[in-house]
Scaffold this motif. Structure first.
Motif, PDB file in Angstrom:
ATOM      1  N   SER A  12       0.829  -1.205   0.000  1.00 23.17           N
ATOM      2  CA  SER A  12       0.000   0.000   0.000  1.00 23.17           C
ATOM      3  C   SER A  12       0.865   1.257   0.000  1.00 23.17           C
ATOM      4  O   SER A  12       0.625   2.194  -0.764  1.00 23.17           O
ATOM      5  CB  SER A  12      -0.926  -0.006   1.218  1.00 23.17           C
ATOM      6  OG  SER A  12      -1.654   1.197   1.289  1.00 23.17           O
ATOM      7  N   TRP A  16       1.284   4.463  -2.862  1.00 24.29           N
ATOM      8  CA  TRP A  16       1.222   5.899  -2.562  1.00 24.29           C
ATOM      9  C   TRP A  16       2.501   6.604  -3.016  1.00 24.29           C
ATOM     10  O   TRP A  16       2.453   7.678  -3.626  1.00 24.29           O
ATOM     11  CB  TRP A  16       0.995   6.124  -1.070  1.00 24.29           C
ATOM     12  CG  TRP A  16      -0.417   5.917  -0.677  1.00 24.29           C
ATOM     13  CD1 TRP A  16      -0.967   4.777  -0.169  1.00 24.29           C
ATOM     14  CD2 TRP A  16      -1.489   6.860  -0.780  1.00 24.29           C
ATOM     15  NE1 TRP A  16      -2.311   4.959   0.054  1.00 24.29           N
ATOM     16  CE2 TRP A  16      -2.654   6.230  -0.309  1.00 24.29           C
ATOM     17  CE3 TRP A  16      -1.571   8.176  -1.218  1.00 24.29           C
ATOM     18  CZ2 TRP A  16      -3.890   6.862  -0.264  1.00 24.29           C
ATOM     19  CZ3 TRP A  16      -2.795   8.810  -1.166  1.00 24.29           C
ATOM     20  CH2 TRP A  16      -3.941   8.157  -0.696  1.00 24.29           C
ATOM     21  N   ASN A  34       0.007  15.711   3.972  1.00 28.86           N
ATOM     22  CA  ASN A  34       0.170  14.787   5.064  1.00 28.86           C
ATOM     23  C   ASN A  34      -1.171  14.192   5.418  1.00 28.86           C
ATOM     24  O   ASN A  34      -2.207  14.693   4.998  1.00 28.86           O
ATOM     25  CB  ASN A  34       0.746  15.497   6.286  1.00 28.86           C
ATOM     26  CG  ASN A  34       1.863  14.715   6.918  1.00 28.86           C
ATOM     27  OD1 ASN A  34       1.818  13.490   6.967  1.00 28.86           O
ATOM     28  ND2 ASN A  34       2.877  15.413   7.391  1.00 28.86           N
ATOM     29  N   ARG A  35      -1.138  13.143   6.219  1.00 32.67           N
ATOM     30  CA  ARG A  35      -2.383  12.594   6.764  1.00 32.67           C
ATOM     31  C   ARG A  35      -2.837  13.519   7.877  1.00 32.67           C
ATOM     32  O   ARG A  35      -2.030  14.163   8.542  1.00 32.67           O
ATOM     33  CB  ARG A  35      -2.140  11.194   7.319  1.00 32.67           C
ATOM     34  CG  ARG A  35      -1.852  10.196   6.218  1.00 32.67           C
ATOM     35  CD  ARG A  35      -1.688   8.817   6.766  1.00 32.67           C
ATOM     36  NE  ARG A  35      -2.921   8.419   7.447  1.00 32.67           N
ATOM     37  CZ  ARG A  35      -3.017   7.345   8.203  1.00 32.67           C
ATOM     38  NH1 ARG A  35      -1.983   6.585   8.412  1.00 32.67           N
ATOM     39  NH2 ARG A  35      -4.154   7.034   8.772  1.00 32.67           N
ATOM     40  N   LEU A  36      -4.114  13.574   8.107  1.00 32.21           N
ATOM     41  CA  LEU A  36      -4.665  14.387   9.171  1.00 32.21           C
ATOM     42  C   LEU A  36      -5.065  13.495  10.336  1.00 32.21           C
ATOM     43  O   LEU A  36      -5.565  12.390  10.140  1.00 32.21           O
ATOM     44  CB  LEU A  36      -5.883  15.173   8.667  1.00 32.21           C
ATOM     45  CG  LEU A  36      -5.593  16.119   7.501  1.00 32.21           C
ATOM     46  CD1 LEU A  36      -6.893  16.740   7.004  1.00 32.21           C
ATOM     47  CD2 LEU A  36      -4.615  17.199   7.904  1.00 32.21           C
ATOM     48  N   ASN A  38      -7.234  12.181  13.611  1.00 34.21           N
ATOM     49  CA  ASN A  38      -8.671  12.040  13.821  1.00 34.21           C
ATOM     50  C   ASN A  38      -9.208  13.035  14.834  1.00 34.21           C
ATOM     51  O   ASN A  38     -10.362  13.430  14.776  1.00 34.21           O
ATOM     52  CB  ASN A  38      -9.002  10.620  14.292  1.00 34.21           C
ATOM     53  CG  ASN A  38      -8.748   9.592  13.221  1.00 34.21           C
ATOM     54  OD1 ASN A  38      -8.811   9.879  12.042  1.00 34.21           O
ATOM     55  ND2 ASN A  38      -8.441   8.385  13.636  1.00 34.21           N
ATOM     56  N   GLY A  62      -9.052  12.802   5.111  1.00 41.07           N
ATOM     57  CA  GLY A  62      -7.989  12.017   5.725  1.00 41.07           C
ATOM     58  C   GLY A  62      -6.609  12.572   5.478  1.00 41.07           C
ATOM     59  O   GLY A  62      -5.667  12.258   6.188  1.00 41.07           O
ATOM     60  N   GLY A  63      -6.462  13.415   4.479  1.00 39.39           N
ATOM     61  CA  GLY A  63      -5.165  13.981   4.142  1.00 39.39           C
ATOM     62  C   GLY A  63      -5.289  14.847   2.917  1.00 39.39           C
ATOM     63  O   GLY A  63      -6.381  15.056   2.393  1.00 39.39           O
ATOM     64  N   CYS A  82      -4.972   8.133  -7.672  1.00 37.97           N
ATOM     65  CA  CYS A  82      -4.793   8.076  -6.220  1.00 37.97           C
ATOM     66  C   CYS A  82      -5.150   6.697  -5.672  1.00 37.97           C
ATOM     67  O   CYS A  82      -6.250   6.191  -5.915  1.00 37.97           O
ATOM     68  CB  CYS A  82      -5.640   9.150  -5.531  1.00 37.97           C
ATOM     69  SG  CYS A  82      -5.408   9.171  -3.746  1.00 37.97           S
ATOM     70  N   ILE A  84      -6.198   5.710  -2.873  1.00 33.19           N
ATOM     71  CA  ILE A  84      -7.371   5.632  -1.997  1.00 33.19           C
ATOM     72  C   ILE A  84      -8.610   5.196  -2.782  1.00 33.19           C
ATOM     73  O   ILE A  84      -9.520   4.592  -2.220  1.00 33.19           O
ATOM     74  CB  ILE A  84      -7.611   6.969  -1.248  1.00 33.19           C
ATOM     75  CG1 ILE A  84      -8.512   6.752  -0.020  1.00 33.19           C
ATOM     76  CG2 ILE A  84      -8.237   8.000  -2.164  1.00 33.19           C
ATOM     77  CD1 ILE A  84      -7.896   5.951   1.065  1.00 33.19           C
TER      78      ILE A  84
END
Length: 99
Positions: A12, A16, A34-36, A38, A62-63, A82, A84
């Motif tokens: 995975s 990316w 970046n990822r965010l 929660n 999520g990012g 992407c 995702i």
């Protein structure tokens, strides 16, 4: 990503890195983003602050990444690769309004 084997997680991550690397190779990556997290806070009118946002909501961000594109259509084409999308997620493409 709970429940993923180390090999699946590596696979995975490689998808990316390949996708973002391809955009960067074209000179179109502005910020890999970046990822965010929660957790956070939500500020509402009248300065009311609550904890959240919550993952239970229908959709969450999520990012992000920022790309350089000549048009919304060009950015949308980049988004079609992407990873995702292959995991059931979606990508929102928006222009930045500079003031």
């Amino acid at each position: 990503m709970p429940g993923m084997s180390p090999e699946a997680l590596q696979n995975s991550m490689q998808k990316w890195m390949d996708w973002i690397g391809g955009i960067a190779a074209q000179g179109k990556l502005v910020d890999r983003g970046n990822r965010l997290a929660n957790e956070g806070n939500v500020v509402r009118p009248s300065q009311v602050v609550t904890d959240g946002p919550y993952i239970e909501t229908k959709e969450s961000v999520g990012g992000f990444i920022m790309v350089r594109a000549g048009s919304l259509d060009e950015a949308t084409e980049m988004a079609k690769g992407c990873p995702i999308l292959f995991a059931g997620g979606n990508v929102e493409v928006r222009p930045i309004i500079r003031m």
